[in-house]
Structures are given as structure tokens and as C-alpha cells.
Write an enzyme that holds these catalytic residues in place. Structure first.
Site, mmCIF file in Angstrom:
data_model
loop_
_atom_site.group_PDB
_atom_site.id
_atom_site.type_symbol
_atom_site.label_atom_id
_atom_site.label_comp_id
_atom_site.label_asym_id
_atom_site.label_seq_id
_atom_site.Cartn_x
_atom_site.Cartn_y
_atom_site.Cartn_z
ATOM 1 N N HIS A 102 34.410 40.798 39.958
ATOM 2 C CA HIS A 102 34.908 41.690 41.005
ATOM 3 C C HIS A 102 36.011 40.968 41.773
ATOM 4 O O HIS A 102 35.842 39.823 42.199
ATOM 5 C CB HIS A 102 33.783 42.072 41.971
ATOM 6 N N SER A 103 37.161 41.616 41.922
ATOM 7 C CA SER A 103 38.256 41.094 42.737
ATOM 8 C C SER A 103 38.644 39.689 42.276
ATOM 9 O O SER A 103 39.041 39.499 41.127
ATOM 10 C CB SER A 103 37.835 41.133 44.218
ATOM 11 N N MET A 104 38.526 38.678 43.138
ATOM 12 C CA MET A 104 38.855 37.309 42.752
ATOM 13 C C MET A 104 38.059 36.858 41.538
ATOM 14 O O MET A 104 38.555 36.114 40.681
ATOM 15 C CB MET A 104 38.588 36.364 43.929
#
Length: 291
Positions: A102-104
Site C-alpha cells: 500500500h502506498s510507500m
């Protein structure tokens, strides 16, 4: 079905939450990587659907987050530092794995897949499309920004914020991101807190908030993505802060990609109303990859 694990790596101890039957060596492994300032608990609501289909799920606290060690003095939280820790954990497991980020964490997963393809079966990227980039003609400005920020924070000294309760810490977290419901982000907040005689404070390394001194250029990102040999699922949240144009650009770098869009905000894998939908899309993709 849920247990804590710790892995010894060159980046320090990496803590994790494991779900599923880890006594079954034939059960495929999904390794989940959270976003910036989150923790392994980011996958609390995502986990039940995944393990119900016979997978083992291992969610890591990336360096400086949750219960994992902070980097040593002088360390910087570049994407390649997280990648190094993740790869060392993968090498301690008993099989190639599916990465979900998720994301980073998605950026880290994609860099892992590019650089260590022998460790990765597939990547599922949740509302993310790789690391931030800086144009070459802005590299000097970026370096200056990072150095000035580090010097300023050093002069300010430690400014640890203490809270009298989990609820107060939760209010502080949601105040900075009003779209998050308290119920959504509570598991992440609880795991990222430590208790002392002064009250509750964040476990996360303050250096995670420092401006980066160096970022990849877009050509470097493209070079990494061109090396991703496995299939990649990208799921965009309808309320994503990342423009569709960025998804379109980065998807064009990948040889084997699948794109889906789901209603919800950036943390849609944690929201009760959308977590099962996100997990369902990932499970469908994993079933197709394993055929």
C-alpha cells in the site's frame, strides 16, 4: 491464527504480524507492506479474506515503523533502505512470495520485484504507482531541501509529543487526514504507540518525516519498472490523491499489468466498507497468476 514474528536483518530487527497456518509449508505466502507512517496492522481488515483462501499472510513493520528497529544514527529512510530489509526477510522465508503493498509499501514491492525477481511471484499495488521522482534539473534543489531540513530539525532538538490516551493519539492522526474514520486507522495507531511514565508517544522514527535528500529520476523509475518480470495488479481508490495520468504513465512501463479502480479513499484496504472488496480483487488476481 495471528502471531507476532521478528526477523534479524542488516537494517535491524524487522517486526511482523503473521496470519494463517504457518505449520503448512505448502500454503502460498503473501507478504504485505504498509504505507508511510503506518504499520503492519494496516492489513488487519484485509487479512481474514486472504487467509480464508488458504494463504499465509505476513505483514511487516518497515524500518522505523511499528515495532521494527529505527535505522542507525546517520541513516536515511530512502526507498532502497526499506527494499533491503524486505529482501532480507524474503530470503528467510521458505518460498517465493506474492507481494501486496500500500502506498510507500507498493513502491518498495515494485523495486523488490525488479531487483530480486527470483523472490517474487506477483505484486499487488494498492493505490500507489511507485516511488516519488525528481527531474534531474531539480536534483540540487532537492539535496539542499533535504540537508536544510535535517539541520533545522537537529537544532530544534527532540520534541516528543505525549498523549494521555489512545483516543487522543487517534484524534491527532485523523485531524491530519480527515477522510480517515477513527475505526479505520485505529489498529495502525495502536501498533505505532509506546507507553512511558510521561504517557503515550509514537514509536515511529521522527526521521521518517525528514525531506528526502535524493530521489530517483523518472527515467530511473522507468528502468526499474521495465525490469519487473512478474504480473502486477494496480488498484486505484476512486478518491485517490494520485492523478490517473500518473497511473497511466507508470503502467506503460510494466510488461504485465492489470488495472482496477475501487470506490474508497487512500486507506480503502483498512476501511470496513471496502477492505473485503480490495481483498477480493487481490484474491482474484492471485488465482489467475497461479493458474
Amino acid at each position: 491464527m495471528r502471531q507476532d514474528k521478528v526477523f534479524d536483518t542488516a537494517e535491524g530487527n524487522i517486526a511482523a504480524i503473521a496470519w494463517g497456518d504457518w505449520q503448512n509449508p505448502d500454503a502460498p505466502i503473501v507478504v504485505a507492506l504498509h504505507g508511510w507512517l503506518d504499520s503492519a496492522a494496516s492489513f488487519d481488515r484485509f487479512a481474514p479474506a486472504i487467509i480464508a483462501q488458504g494463504y499465509r499472510l505476513l505483514a511487516l513493520d518497515l524500518p522505523g515503523h511499528g515495532h521494527s528497529d529505527w535505522l542507525a544514527d546517520g541513516g536515511d529512510y530512502y526507498i532502497w533502505e526499506a527494499t533491503a530489509a524486505v529482501v532480507e526477510v524474503l530470503q528467510q522465508l521458505d518460498a517465493k512470495v506474492h507481494l501486496v503493498g500500500h502506498s510507500m509499501g507498493a513502491a518498495t514491492a515494485l523495486i523488490c520485484a525488479a531487483s530480486f525477481p527470483e523472490q517474487v511471484l506477483s505484486v499487488s499495488a494498492l493505490d500507489a504507482m511507485g516511488p516519488l521522482s525528481t527531474p534531474p534539473n531539480q536534483a540540487a534543489d532537492q539535496l539542499r531541501k533535504g540537508i536544510d531540513d535535517a539541520i533545522r530539525r537537529k537544532k530544534q532538538g527532540s520534541r516528543t509529543k505525549f498523549y494521555t490516551s489512545v483516543e487522543k493519539a487517534l484524534e491527532a492522526r485523523t485531524a491530519k487526514d480527515p477522510v480517515l474514520s477513527p475505526q479505520c486507522i485505529l489498529p495502525v495507531v495502536e501498533r505505532n504507540l509506546r507507553s512511558s511514565e510521561n504517557g503515550l508517544s509514537w514509536r515511529t522514527d521522527p526521521r521518517l518525516r525528514h525531506a528526502s535528500k535524493v530521489r530517483m529520476t523518472e527515467d530511473m523509475v522507468k528502468g526499474f519498472f521495465n525490469q519487473v518480470a512478474c504480473e502486477v495488479l494496480v488498484i486505484r481508490a476512486s478518491q485517490s490523491f494520485i492523478p490517473q495520468s500518473m497511473f497511466d504513465l507508470r503502467l506503460s512501463y510494466l510488461a504485465q499489468s492489470h488495472f482496477e479502480s475501487i470506490e474508497g479513499h487512500h486507506h480503502f484496504h483498512l476501511e470496513a466498507s471496502t477492505a473485503e472488496v480490495v481483498a477480493g480483487q487481490v484474491l482474484q488476481f492471485l488465482a489467475e497468476v497461479q493458474v
